[in-house]
Every structure is written in structure tokens, then in C-alpha cells.
Design a protein around this motif. Structure first.
Motif, PDB file in Angstrom:
ATOM      1  N   ILE A  93       0.805  -1.238   0.000  1.00 36.34           N
ATOM      2  CA  ILE A  93       0.000   0.000   0.000  1.00 36.34           C
ATOM      3  C   ILE A  93       0.832   1.280   0.000  1.00 36.34           C
ATOM      4  O   ILE A  93       0.327   2.325  -0.389  1.00 36.34           O
ATOM      5  CB  ILE A  93      -1.069   0.078   1.121  1.00 36.34           C
ATOM      6  CG1 ILE A  93      -0.447  -0.094   2.482  1.00 36.34           C
ATOM      7  CG2 ILE A  93      -2.222  -0.833   0.858  1.00 36.34           C
ATOM      8  CD1 ILE A  93      -1.413   0.341   3.577  1.00 36.34           C
ATOM      9  N   VAL A  94       2.106   1.243   0.394  1.00 38.66           N
ATOM     10  CA  VAL A  94       2.889   2.486   0.393  1.00 38.66           C
ATOM     11  C   VAL A  94       2.955   3.108  -1.010  1.00 38.66           C
ATOM     12  O   VAL A  94       2.672   4.299  -1.163  1.00 38.66           O
ATOM     13  CB  VAL A  94       4.288   2.287   1.024  1.00 38.66           C
ATOM     14  CG1 VAL A  94       5.188   3.472   0.729  1.00 38.66           C
ATOM     15  CG2 VAL A  94       4.146   2.106   2.531  1.00 38.66           C
ATOM     16  N   PRO A  95       3.267   2.348  -2.059  1.00 40.31           N
ATOM     17  CA  PRO A  95       3.252   2.970  -3.396  1.00 40.31           C
ATOM     18  C   PRO A  95       1.866   3.506  -3.776  1.00 40.31           C
ATOM     19  O   PRO A  95       1.750   4.566  -4.405  1.00 40.31           O
ATOM     20  CB  PRO A  95       3.643   1.826  -4.336  1.00 40.31           C
ATOM     21  CG  PRO A  95       4.272   0.806  -3.475  1.00 40.31           C
ATOM     22  CD  PRO A  95       3.704   0.948  -2.108  1.00 40.31           C
ATOM     23  N   GLY A  96       0.827   2.780  -3.356  1.00 36.19           N
ATOM     24  CA  GLY A  96      -0.533   3.248  -3.618  1.00 36.19           C
ATOM     25  C   GLY A  96      -0.798   4.569  -2.923  1.00 36.19           C
ATOM     26  O   GLY A  96      -1.380   5.500  -3.497  1.00 36.19           O
ATOM     27  N   MET A  97      -0.315   4.665  -1.681  1.00 39.97           N
ATOM     28  CA  MET A  97      -0.477   5.901  -0.913  1.00 39.97           C
ATOM     29  C   MET A  97       0.301   7.058  -1.544  1.00 39.97           C
ATOM     30  O   MET A  97      -0.153   8.206  -1.537  1.00 39.97           O
ATOM     31  CB  MET A  97       0.041   5.702   0.515  1.00 39.97           C
ATOM     32  CG  MET A  97      -0.901   4.985   1.439  1.00 39.97           C
ATOM     33  SD  MET A  97      -2.430   5.920   1.634  1.00 39.97           S
ATOM     34  CE  MET A  97      -1.754   7.474   2.168  1.00 39.97           C
ATOM     35  N   ASP A 124       0.336   1.415 -10.897  1.00 46.76           N
ATOM     36  CA  ASP A 124       1.001   0.209 -11.384  1.00 46.76           C
ATOM     37  C   ASP A 124       2.504   0.429 -11.553  1.00 46.76           C
ATOM     38  O   ASP A 124       3.327  -0.371 -11.092  1.00 46.76           O
ATOM     39  CB  ASP A 124       0.366  -0.187 -12.724  1.00 46.76           C
ATOM     40  CG  ASP A 124       0.413  -1.696 -12.927  1.00 46.76           C
ATOM     41  OD1 ASP A 124       0.758  -2.414 -11.960  1.00 46.76           O
ATOM     42  OD2 ASP A 124       0.112  -2.141 -14.051  1.00 46.76           O
ATOM     43  N   VAL A 125       2.858   1.523 -12.205  1.00 47.53           N
ATOM     44  CA  VAL A 125       4.274   1.812 -12.470  1.00 47.53           C
ATOM     45  C   VAL A 125       5.016   2.084 -11.163  1.00 47.53           C
ATOM     46  O   VAL A 125       6.112   1.552 -10.920  1.00 47.53           O
ATOM     47  CB  VAL A 125       4.397   3.021 -13.432  1.00 47.53           C
ATOM     48  CG1 VAL A 125       5.843   3.486 -13.521  1.00 47.53           C
ATOM     49  CG2 VAL A 125       3.879   2.655 -14.815  1.00 47.53           C
ATOM     50  N   ILE A 126       4.423   2.888 -10.307  1.00 48.80           N
ATOM     51  CA  ILE A 126       5.082   3.238  -9.036  1.00 48.80           C
ATOM     52  C   ILE A 126       5.281   1.976  -8.184  1.00 48.80           C
ATOM     53  O   ILE A 126       6.343   1.747  -7.603  1.00 48.80           O
ATOM     54  CB  ILE A 126       4.243   4.287  -8.258  1.00 48.80           C
ATOM     55  CG1 ILE A 126       4.139   5.588  -9.053  1.00 48.80           C
ATOM     56  CG2 ILE A 126       4.827   4.553  -6.876  1.00 48.80           C
ATOM     57  CD1 ILE A 126       5.441   6.268  -9.349  1.00 48.80           C
ATOM     58  N   ARG A 127       4.247   1.128  -8.163  1.00 47.79           N
ATOM     59  CA  ARG A 127       4.348  -0.090  -7.357  1.00 47.79           C
ATOM     60  C   ARG A 127       5.402  -1.021  -7.927  1.00 47.79           C
ATOM     61  O   ARG A 127       6.189  -1.609  -7.173  1.00 47.79           O
ATOM     62  CB  ARG A 127       2.987  -0.771  -7.289  1.00 47.79           C
ATOM     63  CG  ARG A 127       2.964  -1.961  -6.357  1.00 47.79           C
ATOM     64  CD  ARG A 127       1.559  -2.428  -6.092  1.00 47.79           C
ATOM     65  NE  ARG A 127       0.846  -1.538  -5.194  1.00 47.79           N
ATOM     66  CZ  ARG A 127      -0.432  -1.185  -5.344  1.00 47.79           C
ATOM     67  NH1 ARG A 127      -1.131  -1.622  -6.378  1.00 47.79           N
ATOM     68  NH2 ARG A 127      -1.009  -0.390  -4.474  1.00 47.79           N
ATOM     69  N   ALA A 128       5.443  -1.121  -9.236  1.00 45.06           N
ATOM     70  CA  ALA A 128       6.441  -1.995  -9.864  1.00 45.06           C
ATOM     71  C   ALA A 128       7.851  -1.543  -9.476  1.00 45.06           C
ATOM     72  O   ALA A 128       8.711  -2.368  -9.147  1.00 45.06           O
ATOM     73  CB  ALA A 128       6.273  -1.973 -11.383  1.00 45.06           C
ATOM     74  N   LEU A 180      14.165   5.717  -6.823  1.00 47.25           N
ATOM     75  CA  LEU A 180      14.503   7.070  -7.262  1.00 47.25           C
ATOM     76  C   LEU A 180      13.738   7.455  -8.537  1.00 47.25           C
ATOM     77  O   LEU A 180      13.354   8.610  -8.721  1.00 47.25           O
ATOM     78  CB  LEU A 180      16.012   7.141  -7.510  1.00 47.25           C
ATOM     79  CG  LEU A 180      16.697   8.433  -7.103  1.00 47.25           C
ATOM     80  CD1 LEU A 180      16.447   8.769  -5.644  1.00 47.25           C
ATOM     81  CD2 LEU A 180      18.201   8.333  -7.371  1.00 47.25           C
ATOM     82  N   TRP A 181      13.524   6.446  -9.381  1.00 49.89           N
ATOM     83  CA  TRP A 181      12.783   6.705 -10.626  1.00 49.89           C
ATOM     84  C   TRP A 181      11.329   7.106 -10.375  1.00 49.89           C
ATOM     85  O   TRP A 181      10.685   7.704 -11.240  1.00 49.89           O
ATOM     86  CB  TRP A 181      12.798   5.457 -11.522  1.00 49.89           C
ATOM     87  CG  TRP A 181      14.031   5.425 -12.373  1.00 49.89           C
ATOM     88  CD1 TRP A 181      15.116   4.617 -12.221  1.00 49.89           C
ATOM     89  CD2 TRP A 181      14.293   6.250 -13.511  1.00 49.89           C
ATOM     90  NE1 TRP A 181      16.056   4.893 -13.180  1.00 49.89           N
ATOM     91  CE2 TRP A 181      15.578   5.894 -13.985  1.00 49.89           C
ATOM     92  CE3 TRP A 181      13.592   7.274 -14.167  1.00 49.89           C
ATOM     93  CZ2 TRP A 181      16.162   6.510 -15.091  1.00 49.89           C
ATOM     94  CZ3 TRP A 181      14.173   7.889 -15.263  1.00 49.89           C
ATOM     95  CH2 TRP A 181      15.442   7.511 -15.704  1.00 49.89           C
ATOM     96  N   THR A 182      10.817   6.734  -9.205  1.00 50.71           N
ATOM     97  CA  THR A 182       9.408   7.094  -8.957  1.00 50.71           C
ATOM     98  C   THR A 182       9.234   8.611  -8.892  1.00 50.71           C
ATOM     99  O   THR A 182       8.146   9.117  -9.147  1.00 50.71           O
ATOM    100  CB  THR A 182       8.886   6.511  -7.625  1.00 50.71           C
ATOM    101  OG1 THR A 182       9.663   7.031  -6.550  1.00 50.71           O
ATOM    102  CG2 THR A 182       8.937   4.999  -7.639  1.00 50.71           C
ATOM    103  N   ILE A 183      10.322   9.335  -8.559  1.00 51.72           N
ATOM    104  CA  ILE A 183      10.171  10.791  -8.388  1.00 51.72           C
ATOM    105  C   ILE A 183       9.773  11.487  -9.698  1.00 51.72           C
ATOM    106  O   ILE A 183       8.734  12.146  -9.743  1.00 51.72           O
ATOM    107  CB  ILE A 183      11.442  11.403  -7.757  1.00 51.72           C
ATOM    108  CG1 ILE A 183      11.715  10.673  -6.450  1.00 51.72           C
ATOM    109  CG2 ILE A 183      11.332  12.928  -7.652  1.00 51.72           C
ATOM    110  CD1 ILE A 183      11.738  11.430  -5.191  1.00 51.72           C
ATOM    111  N   PRO A 184      10.559  11.350 -10.781  1.00 51.93           N
ATOM    112  CA  PRO A 184      10.096  11.999 -12.028  1.00 51.93           C
ATOM    113  C   PRO A 184       8.763  11.451 -12.523  1.00 51.93           C
ATOM    114  O   PRO A 184       7.962  12.195 -13.094  1.00 51.93           O
ATOM    115  CB  PRO A 184      11.221  11.724 -13.021  1.00 51.93           C
ATOM    116  CG  PRO A 184      12.021  10.618 -12.449  1.00 51.93           C
ATOM    117  CD  PRO A 184      11.887  10.721 -10.954  1.00 51.93           C
TER     118      PRO A 184
END
Lengths: 296, 261
Positions: free
Chosen positions: B65-69, B217-221, B145-149
Motif C-alpha cells: 500500500i505504500v506505493p498506492g499511498m 502500477d508503475v510506481i508499485r512496480a 529514485l525513478w518514482t520521483i520523475p
């Protein structure tokens, strides 16, 4: 050169015609007053000049450029003092000036310098760190005027700059506007205060119902429409006066007589007449042209 | 610096200046919001569902759930900023008139709103990441780190969508539609709390139309390390970028008509 040239400008909102063909000019270095009752089309005209409202028909040139072609370089030369208070309530007095200046793309050091001198010019230096919410109405108006001057514009548009202010605050604003005139700035002013227009304007355009009723210098308009003196005579009107061919206007309970030579009326008043005599002013012109009825 | 960048920065900076004075309250709510969610869902749902399996890999529910949040905070904050907040500035503070009386143009103004909303949302996202990391719900890696952009792109997208709502709004009431039919569905149908494959197929169609689903989906992956194909990345991020451009175009056209007519 004229800063503003308006020829037959018109604006409709759906069926409603707010401006029905207005012509006027604002020559460089002068102060022109646009006067009219509420709903006369003044603010719409101002918005058209600022490019915030598109023309329905007619031709409007700002610094010689058709208004729809007005770009950055012309906008840099115009300062707007809007009718409503649209200062940033969350920012301080100084921030209101500096951040507004940054929208013009000016250099930081230049903006700071301008803000210093404008705070001084508008007597707001002591309040520079206060939040805008904590200012009095007069101070807010002064800050709005200072803000309009941040880019040192040649042309300043003022939409009712002193409405709702006490006499002291108004006098202070008039003084600063007269200083701007001395500096050679061009001003376009709307106001409901005829004494303000008479004091500041070189030329006056009276509008009503979206049309120009007349224009000229305050002096010209006064002598053309209401002579030098006005007698407000209560009804019933003495018979001699009623028969005379003196220029007059019936306003209900009383009749206004306009004359250059006061003795001409005095001789006809008789003994029992109730009247008031005074020097005529722009307010008389305004009421005569736009009518005495209340506008809703 | 080009005039465009300079002017948008000036407008962005105006929002930043007003926000600065509210920094502590903003920080508090941005930290407590995910804490409350993690507390409730982590201990509530987490007690029922210890782990979730994606492609045969078992993922601890907290890490799920953290990426979902993260995506949800970004989506909510940016949506709110360009809808209710931007509308208040437009409608009540005459801020738009103030700006348009200067050489700044409508494009600058909208970009100022959207870029600021995305910045503010990124602040909320980073708060979630810190909270997630502290509670062992997020493991640090290069992928994270990629989740930021990518989150920034997502926030720009939701900000542009909020701007569409503002461009139609005539009163604050209108935003109840925006929240009921746009923000809330992205909260419940986009896989924030559980995988969307639990829905019947027609609901999954709806889910896949929402940009949020692809962002989650992308952030969680990237966060939990499950594999997405390169094509999936291109498709999902491309879809988000497409919605951003579309929303921006609609918002700009509407606003232009509204302001200058």
C-alpha cells in the motif's frame, strides 16, 4: 500621438449591448476622465483596453497598435488600477509589489529599487512587512496604485481609484496622481466623484447607456451645458421666471436655472421664492446629461 | 532564461511564497495523513491480508500500500490545488485578472498553477515515502529514485485535470461532481489498496481508463520490484502524458473563452 484611439468600439454580451459605439482619444501626457453612471460601460471599456475583453466591433488602438495585436512590449508600458481590491491577501505589502513586478519579467534589483521608491511615494514604507489584510481601505488603494506603477509605466488606467475612501485618503491619492501628471504620465480615469474629475482631468468624456454624450475640458463642458451659475428654485416657480426664456431643467420638486449673469434670475425671483444659488460645477453637467433619475 | 520560463517561475514563486508561511501546518498534515492511513489499513486490512501475490511473488501488505499511498497523495493534493484552490484565486481573489493585466499570458498563468500544484503534491509524496521508509513499508533502491520523475508527471496530469474542472466551474458546488466522479473513483478503482483484477471485467475497463491506475502500477512496480515490460512502461506513461496534454488543451481553450469573451 494618442496613447488610446477608440473608434466606434462596441461590446455585446449575448443580447445585451454594454458599449454601443464609443469614440474617444487619450493624447499622450494628458489625463482623460471617463465619467458615467453605473452600468454606463466604463469598466467594460477599460477591460477592452487591457485586452481582457474582446471587441465586438470597432477599432481600438493602444500606443498605435490594434488591441488584439497588443503584446508584451505594449503591456510593459501600461499600469492598471482596477476597481476591486485584488491584492494578494496572503502576502505582505512589499511582497505584493515585488511579486507583481516579477510578472513583468523585470530584474530583481530593479524591482527592489522601484518597490522602495513606491512605498515611499505612497507613504507605505512603515507598513511594508504587514499582511495586506491588516491595512485600512485607504492604504490598500495606495498599495494598488503603487503596484500599478511597479514597471514605471507611461500610461496608467485608474478605475475608480478613490471610491469608498475618507476625504484625507482621497486628497493623498489626488496629490500622488497630480505628481504622476507632472512626471508626464498619461492617465485614464473613471470616477463617480465630479470634484475628482474636475481637479485631475484635462479632458472629460461623459458616457451613458454605452454611448458618448459629450466631451471636452471641464470648463468647456460647464459653460456649454450649465453656464456659470445655477439657481435651484423650489416650486411653485414665480410667474416672471416661469415665462422667461432662461435655460432651465425641471427636476421634480424644483427647477434648475442656468445663467452666466446671476442678476438675470435674481430680478425675476420676486419676494417669496425659496431658492439656492451656487457656482455651477461638473456635477451639474453630469446630472444634466445623464438625467436625474436613479440608476439601478 | 526564456520569457516563458521566467514568467511561469514568477507565478510559481507567488504560490510558493504564500505556502511558505503555512509550511508547518502543511508538513504536519502531509505527514499525518499517510500515518493515519497506514495505521488504519496496515493494522486493519493488514491483519486480514498479510501479503498479496503479484506474478507469483508475495508482497507484504504494508509494502503493497505504500506505493498506492504515494500515488494517492500526489493525485489528491494536485487535484485539490488546481480545482478548489485555483478556483478560489480565480473567483474570489481576482488573482487571474491581476496577472492578466501584466505582460503575463494565459498560458503562463495556467502553467504557473499546474506546476505549483505538482510541486506541492510532490512534497506530499515525499512525506509519504519518508513515513513508508520509517515503517519498513518502502525499501530504498535505485528504482525507487525513478518514482520521483514519474510521480511528477502523474501530478502534472492530475493538476491539468483539476484545471479542466476549474475552467468549467461557476461556483464551488461544481467541485462536488469533480470529487465524486473523478477523484474518488481514482481512489477506489485504481488499485491503491488492492489489485484491480478482483473487479469484474467491466469495472476493470473503467479502471484502465483512469490515468491513476497506470500510475499506481508503475510506481508499485518500481517500489516493490516486480517486473513490467518496457512496452508496458511506454504505454502507461504515454497514456498519462496524453491525458495531461489533452486536459491542458481543454482547460486552456475553456478558460480563454471564459475570460476574454
Amino acid at each position: 500621438m494618442a496613447v488610446i484611439e477608440a473608434q466606434n468600439i462596441q461590446k455585446s454580451f449575448g443580447e445585451f449591448k454594454a458599449v454601443k459605439g464609443v469614440d474617444f482619444q487619450v493624447p499622450e501626457g494628458t489625463c482623460v476622465g471617463l465619467l458615467g453612471p453605473n452600468g454606463a460601460g466604463k469598466t467594460t471599456t477599460m477591460r477592452m483596453i487591457m485586452g481582457l475583453s474582446a471587441l465586438t466591433a470597432g477599432s481600438l488602438k493602444v500606443f498605435g497598435v490594434p488591441v488584439d495585436k497588443v503584446g508584451r512590449s505594449e503591456k510593459m508600458r501600461i499600469g492598471l488600477v482596477p476597481q476591486e481590491d485584488n491584492l494578494d491577501p496572503d502576502l505582505s505589502v512589499r511582497q505584493n509589489l515585488e511579486i507583481y513586478g516579477s510578472y513583468f519579467g523585470l530584474e530583481k534589483s530593479y524591482i527592489k529599487e522601484r518597490a522602495d521608491s513606491l512605498l515611499d511615494f505612497m507613504q507605505l514604507s512603515e507598513k511594508e512587512d504587514n499582511r495586506v489584510n491588516h491595512l485600512s481601505g485607504g492604504m490598500k488603494r495606495r498599495l494598488i496604485i503603487a503596484r500599478a506603477l511597479i514597471a514605471d509605466p507611461e500610461f496608467v488606467i485608474l478605475d475608480e481609484p478613490t471610491t469608498g475612501l475618507d476625504p484625507q485618503a482621497r486628497v493623498l491619492i489626488w496629490k500622488s496622481l497630480l505628481k504622476l501628471k507632472e512626471q508626464g504620465k498619461t492617465l485614464l480615469l473613471t470616477t463617480h466623484y465630479m470634484d475628482e474629475a474636475q481637479r485631475l482631468c484635462d479632458n472629460i468624456v461623459i458616457v451613458d447607456g454605452g454611448k458618448v454624450l459629450d466631451e471636452g475640458s471641464p470648463k468647456e463642458l460647464i459653460s456649454k451645458h450649465v453656464k456659470n451659475n445655477v439657481f435651484e428654485v423650489q416650486k411653485p416657480i414665480p410667474a416672471d421666471l416661469e415665462k422667461s426664456d432662461i435655460d432651465h431643467e425641471d427636476i421634480g420638486d424644483s427647477v434648475l436655472y442656468y445663467v452666466n449673469d446671476p442678476e438675470k434670475v435674481q430680478g425675476l425671483l420676486g419676494k417669496n421664492a425659496t431658492y439656492m444659488q451656487r457656482v455651477s460645477n461638473l456635477e451639474d453637467v453630469f446630472l444634466r446629461l445623464t438625467g436625474h433619475k436613479l440608476r439601478e | 532564461m526564456s520569457i516563458f520560463v521566467k514568467t511561469v517561475y514568477a507565478l510559481w514563486y507567488r504560490h510558493f511564497s504564500t505556502w511558505k508561511s503555512m509550511f508547518w501546518s502543511s508538513l504536519t498534515s502531509n505527514v499525518f495523513n499517510p500515518l493515519l492511513f497506514l495505521f488504519s489499513f496496515g493494522f486493519g486490512m493488514g491483519a486480514l491480508v498479510e501479503s498479496i501475490s503479484i506474478d507469483a511473488a508475495e508482497i507484504v501488505y504494508l509494502a503493497y500500500i505504500v506505493p498506492g499511498m504515494m500515488a494517492y497523495s500526489g493525485m489528491f493534493t494536485s487535484s485539490f490545488e488546481t480545482s478548489i484552490s485555483a478556483f478560489a484565486r480565480y473567483y474570489m481573489q481576482s488573482y487571474w485578472d491581476q496577472v492578466l493585466a501584466t505582460p503575463a499570458k494565459l498560458h503562463h498563468l495556467i502553467w504557473g498553477e499546474v506546476s505549483w500544484a505538482a510541486t506541492k503534491a510532490m512534497f506530499a509524496v515525499i512525506c509519504v515515502m519518508v513515513v513508508g521508509y520509517v515503517f519498513n513499508g518502502l525499501e530504498l533502491s535505485w528504482n525507487v529514485l525513478w518514482t520521483i520523475p514519474i510521480m511528477l508527471l502523474g501530478c502534472l496530469c492530475f493538476a491539468a485535470c483539476g484545471m479542466v474542472a476549474t475552467s468549467f466551474a461557476t461556483s464551488f458546488e461544481i467541485f462536488s461532481y469533480f470529487f465524486t466522479f473523478w477523484v474518488t473513483p481514482m481512489f477506489i478503482f485504481s488499485g491503491v489498496f488492492f489489485p484491480i483484477d478482483r473487479f469484474p471485467e467491466y469495472v476493470q475497463w473503467l479502471s484502465n481508463a483512469l490515468p491513476m491506475t497506470h500510475l499506481v502500477d508503475v510506481i508499485r512496480a518500481l517500489c516493490v520490484g516486480y517486473e513490467l515490460t518496457a512496452l508496458a512502461y511506454v504505454y502507461k506513461l504515454g497514456y498519462i502524458a496524453f491525458i495531461t496534454a489533452l486536459a491542458y488543451g481543454v482547460a486552456y481553450r475553456n478558460m480563454k473563452k471564459r475570460i476574454f469573451d
